[in-house]
Design an enzyme around this catalytic site. Structure first.
Site, short mmCIF file in Angstrom:
data_model
loop_
_atom_site.label_atom_id
_atom_site.label_comp_id
_atom_site.label_asym_id
_atom_site.label_seq_id
_atom_site.Cartn_x
_atom_site.Cartn_y
_atom_site.Cartn_z
N GLY A 209 0.82 -1.20 0.00
CA GLY A 209 0.00 0.00 0.00
C GLY A 209 0.85 1.25 0.00
O GLY A 209 0.50 2.26 0.61
N ASP A 232 1.13 -1.72 -4.74
CA ASP A 232 -0.18 -1.09 -4.56
C ASP A 232 -1.05 -1.41 -5.77
O ASP A 232 -0.58 -2.00 -6.75
CB ASP A 232 -0.04 0.42 -4.36
CG ASP A 232 -1.12 0.99 -3.45
OD1 ASP A 232 -2.28 0.52 -3.53
OD2 ASP A 232 -0.83 1.91 -2.66
N ASP A 252 -2.88 -6.80 -5.44
CA ASP A 252 -3.91 -6.66 -4.42
C ASP A 252 -3.44 -7.35 -3.14
O ASP A 252 -3.23 -8.57 -3.13
CB ASP A 252 -5.21 -7.30 -4.92
CG ASP A 252 -6.38 -7.11 -3.96
OD1 ASP A 252 -6.15 -6.74 -2.80
OD2 ASP A 252 -7.52 -7.35 -4.38
N MET A 253 -3.27 -6.60 -2.07
CA MET A 253 -2.74 -7.15 -0.82
C MET A 253 -3.68 -8.17 -0.19
O MET A 253 -3.26 -8.96 0.67
CB MET A 253 -2.46 -6.03 0.18
CG MET A 253 -3.66 -5.22 0.59
SD MET A 253 -3.15 -3.77 1.57
CE MET A 253 -4.72 -2.91 1.73
N LYS A 266 2.70 1.13 6.36
CA LYS A 266 2.66 2.48 6.93
C LYS A 266 1.26 3.07 6.71
O LYS A 266 0.86 3.33 5.59
CB LYS A 266 3.72 3.36 6.27
CG LYS A 266 3.69 4.81 6.74
CD LYS A 266 4.84 5.59 6.11
CE LYS A 266 4.71 7.07 6.41
NZ LYS A 266 3.65 7.70 5.59
N HIS A 270 -4.99 0.96 9.68
CA HIS A 270 -6.08 1.77 10.25
C HIS A 270 -7.22 1.98 9.26
O HIS A 270 -8.29 2.46 9.64
CB HIS A 270 -5.54 3.11 10.76
CG HIS A 270 -5.23 4.11 9.69
ND1 HIS A 270 -5.33 5.47 9.90
CD2 HIS A 270 -4.83 3.97 8.41
CE1 HIS A 270 -5.01 6.11 8.80
NE2 HIS A 270 -4.69 5.22 7.88
#
Length: 367
Positions: A209, A232, A252-253, A266, A270
């Site tokens: 990301g 990303d 795609d993670m 990083k 969240h």
């Protein structure tokens, strides 16, 4: 004529004044946003920076008006700027003096954090973040918070035709450019690289990301032996420039993650629910060797809400930003990160150090 300061003295009056200030709290951020967009903050900062003698840093509203990037055609502009600036002065954003009966203004040191065009390369800027946060797209989202509490759903989607935040940004070039410029990344990363030694010995670092790749650019500039993989979505990489030792890889993670000695997350976790975070972390686990680690950089919420602590303010502000913008996004406590790590196969969760408002957290396969 001196300041006209009402006599307070008693607790009830103090509380009443605090309440009135809260009732008018929308004025300051919106006025500050306009001052940034007009170039007022840059203008005052440059005047202070270039003033060797210290005698000409203060500018009149008329002097500010003629130095703006876009010259006002409105003859009332100096008077309007004066009204804007005296509000900013009351919040200690600028200094105000009265000379020959007229107000003059000078940048306070905090202005260098909010430059729009003359950005300090050693610091970065929060100007874009403020502008994005107060953009109509996001202001409309806040209006849905009450309805989310009562009825459920996602505030951003309710306010924007059901679209998710990142889908919306991918379709809005203006907002996408602003979003990719947001934050305090330069100063935070420089501080992290000063206090955190965990990149030493890493050969391949994957930034999951990673957006346009600026984080890896900073890391590899200090550690040129590291091969960086900036990972990303394709749409996020369209604006990514070239960096030495950094390869941009689309993917795609939630499907898989490129292999590396260490994986950087990083301000990614969240954005997602606990379940989604565990999916991401399990994919990271698969991509790491037995002695590998995930390096998480996130805000960590304190267990108690302390009104005297600016870190608490920042953490809970950001938590509500996540609540309104994303489905299940939130800032987390130490205990929540420890549990999430364990559920994802990482027995060790070490809170290594902090830089400004971000913690560096290492998750390792080995206890």
């Amino acid at each position: 004529m001196g300041h006209l300061i009402p006599q307070t003295g008693d607790e009830e009056t103090e509380l009443g004044l605090a309440a009135v200030r809260l009732a008018n709290c929308a004025a300051f951020p919106m006025v500050f946003k306009a001052a940034i967009e007009l170039g007022v903050i840059d203008t005052l900062y440059l005047a202070a920076r270039d003033d060797v003698t210290g005698s000409s840093s203060f500018l009149t509203p008329s002097e500010i008006a003629i130095r703006l990037p876009t010259k006002p055609s409105n003859p009332e502009a100096p008077a309007l700027l004066d009204r804007i600036l005296r509000l900013l002065a009351s919040y200690s954003m600028v200094k105000c003096q009265i000379i020959d009966g007229n107000r003059v203004y000078k940048a306070e040191p905090i202005c260098r954090y909010f430059l729009k065009d003359n950005v300090d390369e050693e610091l970065g800027t929060l100007a874009s973040q403020l502008i994005v946060t107060l953009d109509t797209v996001f202001l409309n989202t806040w209006g849905e918070l009450k309805n989310v509490v009562l009825e459920g759903g996602v505030a951003f989607g309710r306010a924007n035709g059901g679209l998710k935040l990142f889908d919306y940004i991918s379709k809005d070039e203006r907002l996408s450019k602003l979003f990719n410029r947001t934050g305090f990344s330069v100063a935070v990363l420089k501080k992290i690289l000063q206090v955190y030694s965990g990149f030493e010995g890493v050969n391949v670092l994957v930034d999951v990301g990673g957006g346009v790749g600026d984080t890896l650019g900073f890391v590899t500039s200090k550690y040129p032996n590291i091969k960086g993989i900036n990972f990303d979505l394709t749409c996020a990489l369209t604006q990514a420039p070239s960096y030495p030792n950094v390869e941009h890889v689309a993917g795609d993670m939630f499907v898989d993650v490129p292999k590396g000695d260490a994986i950087l997350l990083k301000r990614i976790l969240h954005d997602w629910t606990d379940e989604d975070c565990e999916k991401i972390l399990k994919n990271c686990w698969k991509a790491l060797p037995e002695n590998g680690k995930v390096i998480v950089m996130e805000v960590v919420t304190p267990d108690e809400a302390d009104n005297r602590d600016v870190i608490s303010n920042i953490a809970f502000d950001m938590d509500l930003l996540m609540l309104t913008q994303l489905s299940g996004g939130k800032e987390r406590s130490r205990a929540e990160y420890v549990a999430m790590a364990a559920n994802s196969g990482f027995p060790r969760c070490n809170f290594v150090c902090s830089a400004y408002h971000l913690w560096v957290i290492e998750l390792t396969k080995q206890a």
